[in-house]
Write an enzyme that holds these catalytic residues in place. Structure first.
Site, PDB file in Angstrom:
ATOM      1  N   HIS A  61       1.580   2.928   3.155  1.00 11.76           N
ATOM      2  CA  HIS A  61       0.366   2.923   2.538  1.00 11.76           C
ATOM      3  C   HIS A  61      -0.271   4.131   3.292  1.00 11.76           C
ATOM      4  O   HIS A  61      -0.256   4.348   4.418  1.00 11.76           O
ATOM      5  CB  HIS A  61      -0.355   1.678   2.991  1.00 11.76           C
ATOM      6  CG  HIS A  61      -1.528   1.782   2.092  1.00 11.76           C
ATOM      7  ND1 HIS A  61      -2.903   2.332   2.274  1.00 11.76           N
ATOM      8  CD2 HIS A  61      -1.854   1.159   0.658  1.00 11.76           C
ATOM      9  CE1 HIS A  61      -3.780   2.100   1.552  1.00 11.76           C
ATOM     10  NE2 HIS A  61      -3.342   1.358   0.536  1.00 11.76           N
ATOM     11  N   GLU A  75      -0.315   6.252  -5.075  1.00 12.31           N
ATOM     12  CA  GLU A  75      -1.936   6.130  -4.698  1.00 12.31           C
ATOM     13  C   GLU A  75      -2.433   7.240  -4.423  1.00 12.31           C
ATOM     14  O   GLU A  75      -2.335   7.553  -2.932  1.00 12.31           O
ATOM     15  CB  GLU A  75      -1.664   4.905  -3.520  1.00 12.31           C
ATOM     16  CG  GLU A  75      -1.470   3.595  -4.120  1.00 12.31           C
ATOM     17  CD  GLU A  75      -1.873   2.646  -3.257  1.00 12.31           C
ATOM     18  OE1 GLU A  75      -2.421   1.510  -3.833  1.00 12.31           O
ATOM     19  OE2 GLU A  75      -2.083   2.737  -1.981  1.00 12.31           O
TER      20      GLU A  75
HETATM   21  P1  13P Z   1      -8.730   0.140  -4.285  1.00 10.74           P
HETATM   22  O1  13P Z   1      -7.983  -0.648  -5.386  1.00 10.74           O
HETATM   23  O2  13P Z   1      -9.573  -0.705  -3.429  1.00 10.74           O
HETATM   24  O3  13P Z   1      -8.747   1.372  -4.709  1.00 10.74           O
HETATM   25  O4  13P Z   1      -7.126   0.275  -3.083  1.00 10.74           O
HETATM   26  C1  13P Z   1      -5.990   0.399  -3.548  1.00 10.74           C
HETATM   27  C2  13P Z   1      -5.174   0.585  -2.386  1.00 10.74           C
HETATM   28  O5  13P Z   1      -5.143   1.142  -1.607  1.00 10.74           O
HETATM   29  C3  13P Z   1      -4.086  -0.552  -2.729  1.00 10.74           C
HETATM   30  O6  13P Z   1      -3.066  -0.527  -2.041  1.00 10.74           O
END
Ligand code: 13P
Length: 245
Positions: A96, A168
């Site tokens: 992440h 992401e």
């Molecule tokens: P948000 O949905 O709060 O933008 O976060 C996404 C995330 O980092 C999931 O791993």
């Protein structure tokens, strides 16, 4: 077609008591929901036992937010795959961007973690994504392809079916500024083609996904679900998101 997965990454939110209360509501909500998606929840380590107890016999899968690549050793504050599996964890998020930025995870240690997770029969979700500066420099596609190749280095082709990937974009996480679904699909097409053998691998979008926009993403050919932070913290809102996915 890869299956659809909706995964909650709670980050540093919810105690064990909060977790039980959340799951009481979520499981009741999901009883009326046809099982068209796989649902996974990744609470903090301290809430895994409570989550595991409440999820026994349900269709909701339990995940962890990271793990170390060694099975045990002098790694203060870290946790290993067997420790997670003892609590019924079957999924683990790796790489992440918050852990890359603040906890020293690198392309190399994401790769080590991925090898270890697969060896321990955990199902990994490997997160990649460019920063705002990389996007502004026109390097977004190149960056995610490079991160994907580095993470998957040395992973045998047959294991690629046991992995999920998550795109992401760092600038979209927790900002309310979600990536345009067409652009996310374009980036996820690049990720899917970064190495051979990812055609059946689920790729999830993450970054300000919510009930109101999830269907705009899952309608796209390269998007197989979501990895959700903020919008996974309220059980009714999260159930609504799952129904719309
Ligand atoms: P948000 O949905 O709060 O933008 O976060 C996404 C995330 O980092 C999931 O791993």
């Amino acid at each position: 077609m890869p299956r659809t997965i909706v995964a909650a990454n709670w980050k540093m939110h919810k105690t064990a008591a909060d977790t039980t209360a959340f799951l009481d509501v979520l499981l009741a909500e999901l009883e009326q929901t046809p099982p068209h998606v796989d649902v996974m929840i990744a609470p903090p380590f301290t809430a895994l036992a409570a989550a595991s107890a409440r999820l026994a016999g349900s269709r909701v899968l339990l995940g962890a937010q990271t793990m170390h690549w060694e099975l045990e050793g002098p790694y203060t504050g870290e946790i290993s795959a067997p420790m997670l599996e003892e609590f019924g964890v079957t999924w683990v998020i790796l790489g992440h961007s918050e852990r890359r930025a603040a906890c020293g995870e690198t392309d190399r240690t994401v790769n080590l973690r991925l090898h270890a997770a697969l060896a321990q029969h955990l199902l990994p979700v490997v997160a990649v994504g460019e920063t705002a500066a990389e996007r502004a420099a026109g390097a977004a596609g190149e960056r995610v392809v490079q991160q994907t190749r580095a993470a998957l280095d040395g992973i045998p082709n047959e294991s690629l079916q046991r992995i999920a990937l998550a795109y992401e974009p760092v600038w979209a996480i927790g900002t309310g500024n979600n990536c345009d679904p067409d652009e996310a699909d374009r980036m996820m097409h690049l990720i899917r083609n970064a190495v051979p053998g990812l055609q059946e691998t689920p790729i999830l979008y993450g970054g300000s996904m919510k009930a109101a926009n999830v269907a705009d993403y899952t309608a796209k050919p390269n998007i197989n679900g979501g990895l959700i932070g903020g919008a996974s913290l309220d059980p009714r809102g999260f159930a609504d998101l799952i129904r719309r996915a």
